[in-house]
Write a protein that holds these residues in place. Structure first.
Motif, PDB file in Angstrom:
ATOM      1  N   ILE A  49       0.846  -1.203   0.000  1.00 11.34           N
ATOM      2  CA  ILE A  49       0.000   0.000   0.000  1.00 11.34           C
ATOM      3  C   ILE A  49       0.883   1.255   0.000  1.00 11.34           C
ATOM      4  O   ILE A  49       0.689   2.179  -0.786  1.00 11.34           O
ATOM      5  N   ILE A  50       1.899   1.253   0.882  1.00  3.54           N
ATOM      6  CA  ILE A  50       2.761   2.440   1.000  1.00  3.54           C
ATOM      7  C   ILE A  50       3.508   2.689  -0.313  1.00  3.54           C
ATOM      8  O   ILE A  50       3.541   3.814  -0.823  1.00  3.54           O
ATOM      9  N   LYS A  51       4.074   1.622  -0.883  1.00  2.00           N
ATOM     10  CA  LYS A  51       4.870   1.808  -2.116  1.00  2.00           C
ATOM     11  C   LYS A  51       3.998   2.176  -3.319  1.00  2.00           C
ATOM     12  O   LYS A  51       4.373   3.014  -4.125  1.00  2.00           O
ATOM     13  N   SER A  97      -6.399  -1.596  -6.118  1.00  2.00           N
ATOM     14  CA  SER A  97      -6.790  -0.672  -7.187  1.00  2.00           C
ATOM     15  C   SER A  97      -6.926   0.756  -6.654  1.00  2.00           C
ATOM     16  O   SER A  97      -6.607   1.717  -7.352  1.00  2.00           O
ATOM     17  N   LEU A  98      -7.371   0.879  -5.397  1.00  2.00           N
ATOM     18  CA  LEU A  98      -7.518   2.230  -4.815  1.00  2.00           C
ATOM     19  C   LEU A  98      -6.166   2.933  -4.642  1.00  2.00           C
ATOM     20  O   LEU A  98      -6.096   4.154  -4.583  1.00  2.00           O
ATOM     21  N   CYS A  99      -5.102   2.133  -4.514  1.00  2.00           N
ATOM     22  CA  CYS A  99      -3.766   2.740  -4.363  1.00  2.00           C
ATOM     23  C   CYS A  99      -3.254   3.284  -5.697  1.00  2.00           C
ATOM     24  O   CYS A  99      -2.312   4.073  -5.726  1.00  2.00           O
ATOM     25  N   SER A 111     -12.549  -6.547  -1.556  1.00  2.00           N
ATOM     26  CA  SER A 111     -11.613  -6.361  -0.435  1.00  2.00           C
ATOM     27  C   SER A 111     -10.194  -5.967  -0.827  1.00  2.00           C
ATOM     28  O   SER A 111      -9.978  -4.927  -1.413  1.00  2.00           O
ATOM     29  N   GLY A 112      -9.223  -6.859  -0.522  1.00  2.00           N
ATOM     30  CA  GLY A 112      -7.821  -6.543  -0.826  1.00  2.00           C
ATOM     31  C   GLY A 112      -7.619  -6.197  -2.296  1.00  2.00           C
ATOM     32  O   GLY A 112      -6.759  -5.374  -2.639  1.00  2.00           O
ATOM     33  N   GLY A 113      -8.420  -6.792  -3.179  1.00  2.00           N
ATOM     34  CA  GLY A 113      -8.321  -6.478  -4.619  1.00  2.00           C
ATOM     35  C   GLY A 113      -8.723  -5.038  -4.864  1.00  2.00           C
ATOM     36  O   GLY A 113      -8.083  -4.309  -5.640  1.00  2.00           O
ATOM     37  N   LEU A 119      -8.683   5.917   2.292  1.00  2.00           N
ATOM     38  CA  LEU A 119      -8.505   5.678   0.842  1.00  2.00           C
ATOM     39  C   LEU A 119      -9.855   5.760   0.141  1.00  2.00           C
ATOM     40  O   LEU A 119      -9.990   6.332  -0.940  1.00  2.00           O
ATOM     41  N   MET A 120     -10.858   5.140   0.769  1.00  2.00           N
ATOM     42  CA  MET A 120     -12.202   5.092   0.199  1.00  2.00           C
ATOM     43  C   MET A 120     -12.822   6.498   0.213  1.00  2.00           C
ATOM     44  O   MET A 120     -13.399   6.935  -0.777  1.00  2.00           O
TER      45      MET A 120
END
Ligand SMILES: CCCCCCCC/C=C\C=C\CC(=O)SCCNC(=O)CCNC(=O)[C@H](O)C(C)(C)COP(=O)(O)OP(=O)(O)OC[C@H]1O[C@@H](n2cnc3c(N)ncnc32)[C@H](O)[C@@H]1OP(=O)(O)O
Length: 288
Positions: free
Chosen positions: A116-118, A142-144, A136-138, A174-175
């Motif tokens: 997430i950070i990178k 994409s949000l990153c 979820s994680g998927g 993020l959301m």
């Protein structure tokens, strides 16, 4: 003279093999990823953990290494996608969360945090080409990215509340940054998964594509606009936009990880994960 020519030819042959070997090394050194560079120096990073790109520690740590590499090699952009025309990613691997030792869960959660950070803080522009479901994680991956293009007739969203654990604050943020406070609150508290059309309407994705090829055309159009923008100016602007969240996770990341590990380890959450996994298996059995 003859010996000299032979030696030179052999050396050239060896060197050319070495160069192509090195090129293959970058694209073929991973178990669950394919990384290809296109003519514009854009990296196409394809997740290929069949059947549904479940995010285990190994896939996540491969994504993390690629992100470091792309940063060091100054790529012009990155497209994150899936080998599958049905699923982008099915989220974190239940097998590393269910009846696992805290250390296993911790590794999983710390590795997604690293990604997430990178990814969120990457200096180069990033696009998610979402070729299938992204729960979820998927959805988080994409949000990153900076831009999301999704193929018709799939679902995306953060359904973690249905598994009995709350959405970590940074993921909430993020959301909120993407679809606004009101929509995020409604979606996160109900664990809503949006269809492609609904996701566009609410701003969770930026464009709809009819298929993978047209999604890639749209990704190229998005990335091409930056050819005339000085990269450093773009990077600093992106950093300013994203600084608050990045600072928060770099200061509080360890706390978030520990909170998440203890949430997942709770007996009630473990029960819900077991029921969820059984439900997936039953659905599959009934559809066969
Ligand atoms: C800054 C914060 C700091 C803290 C960090 C916290 C980070 C938090 C960020 C994110 C948190 C995310 C939590 C999660 O991601 S939990 C996972 C939630 N995932 C889901 O709810 C999706 C579950 N899967 C599905 O709904 C479907 O599989 C779907 C993706 C729609 C695909 O459907 P279909 O094509 O029909 O495929 P199957 O359902 O038959 O699946 C094929 C096999 O894969 C297995 N599977 C699927 N998903 C998972 C999973 N997540 N984990 C493990 N295994 C999974 C499924 O059981 C099938 O197995 P088999 O073939 O053996 O039957």
């Amino acid at each position: 003279m003859y010996r000299y020519v032979c030696k030179t030819m052999l050396r050239r042959l060896f060197l050319s093999k070495k160069v192509s070997y090195q090129a293959r090394l970058f694209s073929g050194n991973f178990r669950y990823l394919e990384v290809l560079n296109n003519e514009n120096n854009v990296a196409i990073v394809t997740m290929k953990r069949a059947p549904v790109n479940t995010l285990n520690s190994e896939l996540l740590s491969e994504i993390s290494s690629v992100l470091t590499n792309l940063d060091e090699t100054k790529c012009s952009g990155m497209v994150l996608t899936s080998f599958s025309d049905k699923v982008f990613s099915s989220g974190l691997d239940f097998n590393e969360m269910y009846e696992s030792r805290p250390a296993t869960i911790r590794t999983l959660v710390s590795t997604i945090l690293e990604v997430i950070i990178k990814l969120y803080g990457s200096p180069f522009p990033t696009v998610a080409v979402i070729t299938g479901h992204a729960p979820s994680g998927g959805c988080v991956l994409s949000l990153c990215c900076e831009y999301r293009i999704m193929v018709q007739n799939f679902q995306i969203g953060l359904n973690v509340v249905k598994l009995g654990y709350s959405t970590p604050l940074s993921i909430v943020q993020l959301m909120v940054n993407t679809i606004g406070h009101r929509n995020a609150e409604l979606a996160l508290t109900s664990g809503r998964l949006f269809t492609t059309n609904e996701a566009l309407r609410v701003g969770l994705i930026d464009e709809i594509a009819k298929d993978r090829a047209s999604a890639f055309d749209k990704a190229n159009d998005f990335l091409n606009q930056f050819k005339v923008i000085p990269p450093i100016a773009r990077h600093f602007t992106k950093q300013s936009m994203r600084r608050a969240l990045l600072q928060d996770v770099s200061i509080n990341g360890k706390i978030y990880v520990e909170d998440f590990v203890s949430l997942i380890s709770r007996p009630k959450v473990q029960e819900l994960i077991a029921a969820y996994m059984a439900n997936m298996k039953n659905k599959k059995k009934n559809s066969n």
